[in-house]
Design a protein around this motif. Sequence first.
Motif: not given
Length: 381
Positions: A155-183
């Motif tokens: 729901r309404n997720v916004s972020f920016v990823l830069h060239r050469g960056e390793i951006l982390g995404m954390a959260g508890l199980a079921g928080a929606g991390r994988t769903e963001v990637a799949e979307t």
Amino acid sequence: MRRRSEELLKRLHSTVDPEEMVSALSVAEKQMVEIAKAFLEDSRILIMDEPTTVLNRDETEILFGIMREFTERCGSVIFISHKLDEVREICDEVVVLRDGVLVADRDAKKVSSRELAELMVGRELSQVFPPKQKVPEDAPETLRVENLSSGKAVRNVSFVLHRGEILGMAGLAGAGRTEVAETICALRRRTGGKIFVHGKEQHFHCPADAMKAGLSYLSEDRQGTAILTGASVEWNTTLSSLSRYCRWLFIRKKECRNAAGAYAEKFETKMNSTADLLCHLSGGNQQKVAIAKGLDTQPDIFIFDEPTRGVDVGARGDIYRLIHELADRGISCLLISSDLQEIIGNCNRVLVMRDGCLAGEVRDDQVNEKEMMYLATGVKK
């Protein structure tokens, strides 16, 4: 049957409906069903192979409590795990295998995690995580997500990823991390928001569209969606990029074999040949093949979802070094992980998800367990 299933799942504090189809469950929920099934019979010996791989800390503590009850009733447990702190916490004795040979037998309370790791890899461990490189403030954007939504899962997720960056995404199980990637990669239907790659808005209708735009995705469910265990190393490595190895209607098998061999040599994949089936490789080596498959599409953006799940400490270090090498080459990496130490060790900036929404962002000195858990759980400081 339904009543007994409910009792076992309730004991594990699981909310899974006994009549739910397993195919509709998350990886963590499937694991809970497997654990419940293991406790169904009145066994005397229970062999648990990586039971906590996809569980969060609270779920792990519940499982450990049940294991202690089981041993108090004169049962015995063989607990197989790469999570060395958990081994030392729950076990009385620990044995270490390396290349099929027993190399150590120790009192679990009298050996450190570092000693166990060195016994596992057969050498003294250098720094597990490569040094973190700070991305320049003027580094160009490679991926921008604005108000991304996918039903109730994202729901309404916004972020920016830069060239050469390793951006982390954390959260508890079921928080929606994988769903963001799949979307983002069109594995899940997008119901709102915009996706920009190198500043150009994209409308992905299928994963192939995302791949053509320079995105590669390593799924958290390695054997379910990342690889074909019944196929060879060669076939798996070139599967997503097969069009590059085709001339007219024919596959140039020698080029496929050479490419797979080059990746295997670079990643030090343990196998006899590229003709080996993946079902005969260890979890860590299967993961290396899955990463090679993603890299062979020549991506600009690589999304890693739980890249070291079920991987031993030696292969884990290899994967971390690989991710940092990609970042050094200018490839943007999104690292999704439930292992907070993995996030802390690799990332200068971390997005924290909660209930399908972006709960906040931490960076630099704020990248620690305390700050991330505040955001992940919604607890106010």
